[in-house]
Write an enzyme that holds these catalytic residues in place. Structure first.
Site, mmCIF file in Angstrom:
data_model
loop_
_atom_site.group_PDB
_atom_site.id
_atom_site.type_symbol
_atom_site.label_atom_id
_atom_site.label_comp_id
_atom_site.label_asym_id
_atom_site.label_seq_id
_atom_site.Cartn_x
_atom_site.Cartn_y
_atom_site.Cartn_z
ATOM 1 N N LYS A 196 32.225 48.202 45.169
ATOM 2 C CA LYS A 196 31.259 48.115 44.056
ATOM 3 C C LYS A 196 30.804 46.662 43.880
ATOM 4 C CE LYS A 196 34.980 47.830 40.646
ATOM 5 N NZ LYS A 196 35.900 48.638 39.831
ATOM 6 N N TYR A 233 19.097 18.068 32.531
ATOM 7 C CA TYR A 233 18.686 18.615 31.226
ATOM 8 C C TYR A 233 19.693 18.248 30.148
ATOM 9 C CZ TYR A 233 15.432 21.811 33.609
ATOM 10 O OH TYR A 233 14.429 22.359 34.338
HETATM 11 C C1 LIG Z 1 37.257 48.435 40.335
HETATM 12 C C2 LIG Z 1 38.210 49.547 40.327
HETATM 13 C C3 LIG Z 1 39.308 49.536 41.194
HETATM 14 C C4 LIG Z 1 39.677 48.333 42.065
HETATM 15 O O1 LIG Z 1 40.263 47.348 41.228
HETATM 16 P P1 LIG Z 1 40.872 45.995 41.857
HETATM 17 O O2 LIG Z 1 41.560 45.364 40.693
HETATM 18 O O3 LIG Z 1 39.711 45.196 42.343
HETATM 19 O O4 LIG Z 1 41.772 46.386 42.950
HETATM 20 C C5 LIG Z 1 40.100 50.679 41.249
HETATM 21 N N1 LIG Z 1 39.838 51.748 40.454
HETATM 22 C C6 LIG Z 1 38.811 51.759 39.570
HETATM 23 C C7 LIG Z 1 38.585 52.962 38.729
HETATM 24 C C8 LIG Z 1 37.966 50.661 39.482
HETATM 25 O O5 LIG Z 1 36.960 50.679 38.602
#
Ligand SMILES: *Cc1c(COP(=O)(O)O)cnc(C)c1O
Length: 388
Positions: free
Chosen positions: A41, A279
């Site tokens: 993701k 800035y």
């Molecule tokens: C993002 C996510 C993960 C992975 O989490 P990490 O801490 O990056 O390993 C796993 N399960 C769900 C439901 C997530 O949203």
């Protein structure tokens, strides 16, 4: 311009194939016989979704990709991924048909979505693998114990659904602490709810709960499938996870960062004492100062909160950020670094000679976590895999 040749780029990300290989082997070792689902993701945690999928395509050890959105899932398919994909986040009702078209496995946490999927499965006369998200105390997504009855009825109403393929949950407090009582409590609720599902005739085929921290620290969270994200990219979920792991006798070197963020000096200049930089005139020189201008700013994901705080690496030395980080430019102090020229390479995240700026360090400076630093590196920056 050949975008693959970094010689012509002003800012780019190098991804280490060797580090990725190392991390995958560590994950496989931790996962044992369980299915391995890696999370891509947020543009693969900023590493570039298409680039990562292309690499992961060559790794048969990986059973699933997990994504947040339907769009990300489709991008995985377009990038050639033919194995399974789990969608962790919500899908709009109007888009549910695409779940069938692209052969995706949604994690369902509402009755409305389940009903919508059921109707489409009936209309298309097509089976669908769903995962039911259970609410065990994170209070984000997930169905409650009370809802399990009506949920079971929905599953039975649609022969295309029948019962959930998976039951899942997500921990609220497993990476930010060395006290894991709340995680234990959630795990207990999860087990209870799965027992209830079985009683209601919707026994899941597989169960899964483990993010990176859970995978690394607790065997009993592994069940049938594990879902690590950040560890794939070579980062510890937190200092607390690292500490808990080391205190339990774990080895130091199981993960190696995959990502290095580089740019080039666009211009150097000497400015006098008592001059202001950038800035808001937030920095004033006390003596004659050498400056380098970098073509990078907060629009690229180099956070404005790094103003007057961070340093970058040039010729193996630290060059402090002077003044505010701008939208597309940043000024750094090179007074004590000899030989800096236009187009000299600069490292924003990663190792250069003996020095290193970690993304955890940038996160500390910015008052955030490595996840956010990585996820916010702008998608327009080219990502290039290198073998080393
Ligand atoms: C993002 C996510 C993960 C992975 O989490 P990490 O801490 O990056 O390993 C796993 N399960 C769900 C439901 C997530 O949203």
């Amino acid at each position: 311009m050949n975008a693959r040749n970094t010689k012509y780029l002003l800012s780019w990300i190098e991804l280490s194939a060797a580090a990725l290989d190392h991390n995958i082997k560590s994950l496989v070792r931790l996962a044992g016989k369980r299915k391995l689902a890696v999370c891509v993701k947020a543009n693969a945690y900023g590493h570039g979704l298409a680039e990562m999928v292309t690499q992961l395509n060559n790794r048969p050890e990986i059973d699933y990709l997990t994504v947040h959105s339907l769009d990300e899932a489709i991008l995985c398919r377009v990038s050639g991924w033919e194995r399974r994909i789990m969608i962790l986040g919500p899908v709009a009702n109007a888009d549910l048909e695409a779940v069938f078209e692209y052969d995706l496995e949604p994690v369902v946490s509402s009755r409305e979505t389940l009903d919508g999927l059921g109707q489409i499965s009936k209309k298309r006369d097509q089976q669908l693998r769903t995962h039911l998200k259970l609410e065990t105390g994170t209070n984000r997504q997930g169905v409650t114990e009370k809802e399990l009855g009506p949920i079971a009825r929905l599953y039975k109403k649609y022969s295309g659904l029948k019962k959930p393929y998976g039951a899942s949950m997500h921990f609220a407090n497993i990476e930010d602490t060395t006290n894991h009582e709340y995680a234990q409590h959630q795990l207990k609720r999860f087990r209870n709810m799965v027992t209830q599902m079985t009683r209601l005739g919707i026994k899941p085929t597989i169960r899964h709960t483990a993010c990176s921290a859970a995978l690394i620290l607790f065997d009993k969270t592994h069940f049938d499938l594990v879902r690590p994200g950040i560890a794939l990219y070579g980062h510890w979920p937190s200092k607390e996870t690292y500490l808990s792991y080391r205190l339990a006798g774990g080895k130091n070197d199981i993960f190696e960062p995959v990502l290095t963020w580089k740019t080039r000096v666009t211009q150097t200049k000497d400015i006098p004492a008592d001059a202001f930089i950038g800035y808001g005139c937030t920095y004033q020189t006390t003596s004659k100062t050498g400056l380098a201008v970098l073509p990078i700013g907060y629009a690229d994901g180099y956070n404005r909160s790094l103003s007057n705080l961070a340093h970058v690496l040039i010729r193996g030395k630290r060059a402090p950020v002077r003044g505010r980080v701008c939208m597309n430019l940043t000024m750094v102090d090179i007074t004590d670094i000899r030989g800096v020229r236009p187009e000299s390479p600069v490292t924003l995240i990663g190792r250069q000679r003996q020095e290193m700026v970690s993304c955890e360090q940038l996160a500390d400076w910015s008052g955030t976590i490595s996840y956010e630093i990585l996820a916010r590196i702008a998608p327009h920056i080219p990502r290039i895999f290198v073998s080393k």
